[in-house]
Write a protein that holds these residues in place. Structure first.
Motif, PDB file in Angstrom:
ATOM      1  N   THR A   1     -13.782-111.770  37.180  1.00  0.00           N
ATOM      2  CA  THR A   1     -12.780-111.669  36.047  1.00  0.00           C
ATOM      3  C   THR A   1     -13.372-112.074  34.939  1.00  0.00           C
ATOM      4  OG1 THR A   1     -11.067-112.420  37.587  1.00  0.00           O
ATOM      5  CG2 THR A   1     -10.475-112.337  35.364  1.00  0.00           C
TER       6      THR A   1
ATOM      7  N   SER B   1     -12.289-112.716  30.836  1.00  0.00           N
ATOM      8  CA  SER B   1     -11.328-113.136  30.008  1.00  0.00           C
ATOM      9  C   SER B   1     -11.728-113.166  28.456  1.00  0.00           C
ATOM     10  CB  SER B   1     -10.779-114.635  30.516  1.00  0.00           C
ATOM     11  OG  SER B   1     -10.457-114.670  31.712  1.00  0.00           O
TER      12      SER B   1
ATOM     13  N   PRO C   1     -16.655-113.409  25.900  1.00  0.00           N
ATOM     14  CA  PRO C   1     -15.769-113.711  26.746  1.00  0.00           C
ATOM     15  C   PRO C   1     -16.205-114.743  27.866  1.00  0.00           C
ATOM     16  CG  PRO C   1     -17.093-111.700  27.398  1.00  0.00           C
ATOM     17  CD  PRO C   1     -17.623-112.328  26.075  1.00  0.00           C
TER      18      PRO C   1
END
Length: 294
Positions: free
Chosen positions: A278, A280, A259
């Motif tokens: 974050t 992703s 990721p």
């Protein structure tokens, strides 16, 4: 990049030395290993061959950076990965056969109880941010590192460590990931190296890699650098005897794309919050559970 982790796990199982360790559980152990991960594209080594609860690893790293040594702030964020050690100490001291949830509830409800029984001793955060010198002066290794990254990036002294010989005996668990060193390339990339003296391959290393990569990204931001390579080096790299089946299960899985981590820049290294991170494109295989050896 994840295949090197799986290859190392296979090597430990196939060629490791069977040992009776401190915990009494027993391990298969290999001495000396290296893994390398390119962080330059934003990708981070959050393993995909089992689900890694990456937010727990980030919260733990942020807790280290506060200099804290008590589990109460972790429990307030639903992070329970450090409870085993103070719980074991409480049971030994009192003889009370208390379960983990009840113990954690007392830590959260009773500040005095937490101060006495939730304390881990002078572990990572204390050494990183408040290393006590023989003259009584405290040394903030993280702040000093960031200053050097900004002002003298060619330095070969950009490191911090947690193995404080004078205080190891007072720690609930002596530091496993004990030395971090950094290197800035001529084109402004921050490379990091982590030396880990003791490495639980199944449960520990996935968290350690996540934490080290996140820390490197934060440091790069604070010094206005780009992320480079993360180098991990292990001393005693082992698989516990009650983890063998789980490790073989993980080895049999096919890795997926790692990721990508994005983070909002904070005003200082002390101002990052879990909401700033974050991840992703994380598509892992299902979790693999195993017991922690204490």
């Amino acid at each position: 990049m994840e295949r090197q982790y799986l290859d190392l796990a296979r090597q430990v199982l196939d060629h490791g030395d069977a040992r009776l360790d401190r915990t009494g559980v027993g391990t298969t152990s290999l001495f000396g290993a290296m893994l390398r991960f390119d962080l330059s594209g934003g990708q981070v080594p959050v393993l995909t061959t089992k689900r890694v609860y990456w937010k727990l690893a980030v919260k733990e790293m942020l807790w280290f950076l506060t200099g804290g040594t008590n589990i109460r702030p972790l429990l307030e964020q639903n992070v329970r990965i450090w409870t085993d050690w103070p719980l074991a100490a409480y049971r030994r001291a009192t003889g009370e056969d208390i379960d983990q949830r009840t113990f954690e509830g007392r830590i959260l409800a009773d500040e005095a109880f937490a101060a006495k029984w939730g304390e881990l001793g002078p572990v990572y955060g204390k050494q990183w941010r408040r290393w006590l010198g023989p003259d009584g002066q405290e040394h903030d290794q993280i702040a000093a590192l960031i200053r050097t990254l900004r002002t003298d990036p060619a330095s070969r002294r950009m490191l911090f460590h947690a193995w404080n010989v004078a205080e190891v005996g007072g720690m609930a668990l002596p530091p496993c990931h004990m030395v971090y060193q950094y290197h800035v390339t001529s084109d402004g990339r921050l490379n990091g190296l982590l030396y880990q003296r003791s490495c639980d391959l199944l449960l520990g290393l996935p968290f350690n890699l996540t934490g080290a990569a996140v820390l490197q990204r934060m440091l790069a931001q604070q010094a206005n650098l780009e992320p480079g390579e993360l180098v991990w080096m292990g001393g005693d790299v082992h698989v516990y005897s009650n983890h063998v089946d789980q490790v073989r299960q993980q080895i049999a899985r096919e890795p997926r794309a790692l990721p990508v981590l994005t983070l909002r820049k904070a005003a200082s290294i002390d101002d990052y919050r879990i909401e700033d991170f974050t991840l992703s494109g994380y598509d892992p295989h299902p979790p693999i559970t195993a017991e922690v050896a204490v």
